[in-house]
Design a protein around this motif. Structure first.
Motif, PDB file in Angstrom:
ATOM      1  N   LEU A  55     -20.109 -25.393  79.997  1.00 14.50           N
ATOM      2  CA  LEU A  55     -21.665 -25.725  80.277  1.00 14.50           C
ATOM      3  C   LEU A  55     -22.160 -25.135  81.383  1.00 14.50           C
ATOM      4  O   LEU A  55     -21.016 -24.924  82.624  1.00 14.50           O
ATOM      5  CB  LEU A  55     -21.737 -27.476  80.310  1.00 14.50           C
ATOM      6  CG  LEU A  55     -21.395 -28.370  79.647  1.00 14.50           C
ATOM      7  CD1 LEU A  55     -21.600 -29.913  79.875  1.00 14.50           C
ATOM      8  CD2 LEU A  55     -22.131 -27.619  78.010  1.00 14.50           C
ATOM      9  N   SER A  56     -22.997 -25.052  82.036  1.00 16.61           N
ATOM     10  CA  SER A  56     -23.713 -23.654  82.795  1.00 16.61           C
ATOM     11  C   SER A  56     -23.706 -25.235  84.048  1.00 16.61           C
ATOM     12  O   SER A  56     -24.314 -24.281  85.119  1.00 16.61           O
ATOM     13  CB  SER A  56     -24.793 -23.140  82.166  1.00 16.61           C
ATOM     14  OG  SER A  56     -26.292 -23.984  82.294  1.00 16.61           O
ATOM     15  N   GLU A  57     -24.280 -26.288  83.728  1.00 20.23           N
ATOM     16  CA  GLU A  57     -24.475 -27.563  84.756  1.00 20.23           C
ATOM     17  C   GLU A  57     -24.248 -28.100  84.712  1.00 20.23           C
ATOM     18  O   GLU A  57     -23.643 -29.098  83.933  1.00 20.23           O
ATOM     19  CB  GLU A  57     -26.455 -27.167  85.178  1.00 20.23           C
ATOM     20  CG  GLU A  57     -26.978 -27.749  83.853  1.00 20.23           C
ATOM     21  CD  GLU A  57     -28.588 -27.579  84.118  1.00 20.23           C
ATOM     22  OE1 GLU A  57     -28.888 -28.315  83.629  1.00 20.23           O
ATOM     23  OE2 GLU A  57     -28.905 -26.640  84.778  1.00 20.23           O
ATOM     24  N   PRO A  58     -24.059 -28.702  85.755  1.00 17.04           N
ATOM     25  CA  PRO A  58     -23.225 -31.066  85.204  1.00 17.04           C
ATOM     26  C   PRO A  58     -24.575 -31.497  84.427  1.00 17.04           C
ATOM     27  O   PRO A  58     -25.739 -31.929  84.075  1.00 17.04           O
ATOM     28  CB  PRO A  58     -23.433 -31.171  86.923  1.00 17.04           C
ATOM     29  CG  PRO A  58     -23.592 -30.277  87.816  1.00 17.04           C
ATOM     30  CD  PRO A  58     -24.209 -29.310  87.336  1.00 17.04           C
ATOM     31  N   PHE A  59     -23.686 -32.322  83.721  1.00 14.74           N
ATOM     32  CA  PHE A  59     -23.721 -33.035  82.448  1.00 14.74           C
ATOM     33  C   PHE A  59     -24.664 -34.382  82.879  1.00 14.74           C
ATOM     34  O   PHE A  59     -25.035 -35.406  82.269  1.00 14.74           O
ATOM     35  CB  PHE A  59     -23.347 -33.090  81.034  1.00 14.74           C
ATOM     36  CG  PHE A  59     -24.119 -33.779  80.466  1.00 14.74           C
ATOM     37  CD1 PHE A  59     -23.808 -34.953  79.903  1.00 14.74           C
ATOM     38  CD2 PHE A  59     -24.920 -33.569  78.954  1.00 14.74           C
ATOM     39  CE1 PHE A  59     -24.360 -35.103  78.776  1.00 14.74           C
ATOM     40  CE2 PHE A  59     -25.951 -34.243  78.400  1.00 14.74           C
ATOM     41  CZ  PHE A  59     -25.154 -35.439  78.090  1.00 14.74           C
ATOM     42  N   LEU A  60     -23.789 -35.370  83.665  1.00 11.93           N
ATOM     43  CA  LEU A  60     -23.064 -36.509  83.864  1.00 11.93           C
ATOM     44  C   LEU A  60     -23.664 -36.892  85.512  1.00 11.93           C
ATOM     45  O   LEU A  60     -22.835 -36.037  86.561  1.00 11.93           O
ATOM     46  CB  LEU A  60     -21.701 -37.376  83.891  1.00 11.93           C
ATOM     47  CG  LEU A  60     -22.035 -37.053  82.393  1.00 11.93           C
ATOM     48  CD1 LEU A  60     -19.949 -37.283  82.422  1.00 11.93           C
ATOM     49  CD2 LEU A  60     -23.041 -38.649  81.448  1.00 11.93           C
TER      50      LEU A  60
END
Length: 139
Positions: free
Chosen positions: A68-73
């Motif tokens: 992923l390119s950025e945090p999700f959680l």
């Protein structure tokens, strides 16, 4: 059938309610974070989770998975006792909303029988393969 559970961190600074159906299943993941934190989760869409107290006691950790390119959680934890009662997530199509991943071991009124009979989906988060159940021997 959904049931309203009350939960908290160890010191009680963070308290919440969540409408969950544990009989529909829970999740264990083998990603490095979940493995080290010993996460065991049940999911509550946005309106099915209510933080009752302790927003000011929470802090979070945000990790960007390799694919992923950025945090999700938002991996929340109580800044006093360190317990991780839930994580906050963004929009997911299967929920039609944002969601909370509730640590079922923080449910104060879940019975031993409810927890023992809750089905577990073993997710392969370590390989970003969320759609295939995995054997649980890595826990």
């Amino acid at each position: 059938m959904k049931k309203t559970y009350r939960g908290s961190c160890h010191c009680g600074a963070v308290r919440f309610e969540a409408d969950l159906d544990l009989a529909k299943g829970t999740l264990r993941c083998n990603c490095s974070f979940c493995r080290k934190a010993r996460n065991w989760l049940a999911f509550a869409p946005g309106p099915d989770f209510r933080l009752l107290s302790g927003e000011d006691a929470l802090t979070d950790y945000r990790h960007t998975p390799p694919k992923l390119s950025e945090p999700f959680l938002h991996l929340t934890f109580c800044r006093t006792c360190g317990v991780r009662p839930f994580a906050r997530g963004g929009y997911l199509p299967q929920f039609g909303d944002s969601f909370h991943a509730v640590n079922v071991m923080c449910l104060d009124d879940a019975t031993h029988e409810e927890l023992a009979s809750a089905p577990i989906h073993w997710a392969d988060g370590a390989n970003d393969d969320w759609d295939h159940a995995q054997p649980h021997h890595y826990f």
